[in-house]
Write a protein that holds these residues in place. Sequence first.
Motif, short mmCIF file in Angstrom:
data_model
loop_
_atom_site.label_atom_id
_atom_site.label_comp_id
_atom_site.label_asym_id
_atom_site.label_seq_id
_atom_site.Cartn_x
_atom_site.Cartn_y
_atom_site.Cartn_z
N GLY A 9 0.87 6.57 1.42
CA GLY A 9 -0.08 6.54 0.41
C GLY A 9 0.26 5.28 -0.60
O GLY A 9 -0.68 5.12 -1.69
N PHE A 10 1.28 4.65 0.06
CA PHE A 10 1.68 3.35 -1.18
C PHE A 10 0.54 2.45 -1.11
O PHE A 10 0.04 1.92 -0.10
N ARG A 11 0.25 1.97 -2.33
CA ARG A 11 -1.00 1.18 -2.63
C ARG A 11 -0.16 -0.48 -2.32
O ARG A 11 0.48 -0.94 -3.20
N TYR A 12 -0.92 -1.22 -1.33
CA TYR A 12 -0.21 -2.42 -0.79
C TYR A 12 -0.32 -3.63 -1.77
O TYR A 12 0.46 -4.46 -1.98
N GLU A 13 -1.60 -3.71 -2.64
CA GLU A 13 -1.77 -4.75 -3.69
C GLU A 13 -1.25 -3.95 -5.04
O GLU A 13 -1.90 -3.64 -5.68
N ILE A 14 -0.05 -4.73 -5.28
CA ILE A 14 0.57 -4.11 -6.50
C ILE A 14 -0.17 -4.73 -7.64
O ILE A 14 -0.17 -4.14 -8.75
N TYR A 71 4.06 -11.26 8.59
CA TYR A 71 5.50 -11.31 8.20
C TYR A 71 5.61 -11.91 6.83
O TYR A 71 6.35 -11.35 6.04
N ALA A 72 4.64 -12.88 6.53
CA ALA A 72 4.84 -13.60 5.02
C ALA A 72 4.48 -12.48 4.08
O ALA A 72 5.13 -12.34 3.02
N ARG A 73 3.51 -11.55 4.33
CA ARG A 73 3.04 -10.41 3.46
C ARG A 73 4.26 -9.51 3.37
O ARG A 73 4.84 -8.89 2.43
N VAL A 74 4.86 -9.31 4.45
CA VAL A 74 5.89 -7.98 4.52
C VAL A 74 7.08 -8.80 3.70
O VAL A 74 7.76 -8.00 3.08
N MET A 75 7.50 -10.03 3.85
CA MET A 75 8.65 -10.62 3.10
C MET A 75 8.38 -10.42 1.74
O MET A 75 9.09 -10.15 0.86
N MET A 76 7.04 -10.66 1.15
CA MET A 76 6.48 -10.61 -0.08
C MET A 76 6.75 -9.28 -0.63
O MET A 76 7.10 -9.33 -1.70
N LEU A 77 6.29 -8.29 0.11
CA LEU A 77 6.51 -7.00 -0.42
C LEU A 77 8.03 -6.80 -0.45
O LEU A 77 8.22 -5.87 -1.42
N TYR A 78 8.86 -7.04 0.31
CA TYR A 78 10.30 -6.61 0.33
C TYR A 78 10.73 -7.32 -0.82
O TYR A 78 11.78 -6.88 -1.30
N SER A 82 9.36 -4.89 -4.76
CA SER A 82 10.49 -3.41 -4.72
C SER A 82 10.12 -2.47 -3.72
O SER A 82 10.00 -1.18 -4.17
N VAL A 83 9.81 -2.84 -2.49
CA VAL A 83 9.43 -1.85 -1.30
C VAL A 83 10.69 -2.16 -0.53
O VAL A 83 11.21 -3.24 -0.41
N SER A 84 11.18 -0.90 -0.05
CA SER A 84 12.32 -1.02 1.13
C SER A 84 12.09 -0.09 2.30
O SER A 84 11.09 0.96 2.01
#
Length: 92
Positions: A9-14, A71-78, A82-84
Amino acid sequence: MPEKCPVCGFRYEIELGFYWGAMYMSYGLSVVIVFLVGITLYFLANDPPTWVYLTTVATVVILFTPLLFRYARVMMLYFFGSVSFDPKYKQS
Ligand SMILES: [Zn+2]
């Protein structure tokens, strides 16, 4: 990209415009691909003419675009969101 994670349920658009930074990540990844393909062509194809470099690099980057985008979006999230990864939620 879904609005929320279907598992936790994590909201992706921080925050608004959070993924603008992913453009720079994608650019960086594209530059890495350009160099790798260029170096590979230089050594394996024995320094072909410029048009071979241009068409091959452009084709490879276009083919990798869907992957780079994600992958750019995943890297941005990581890196900035503050997502792990938590193996507790891993689906097999
Ligand atoms: Zn999740």
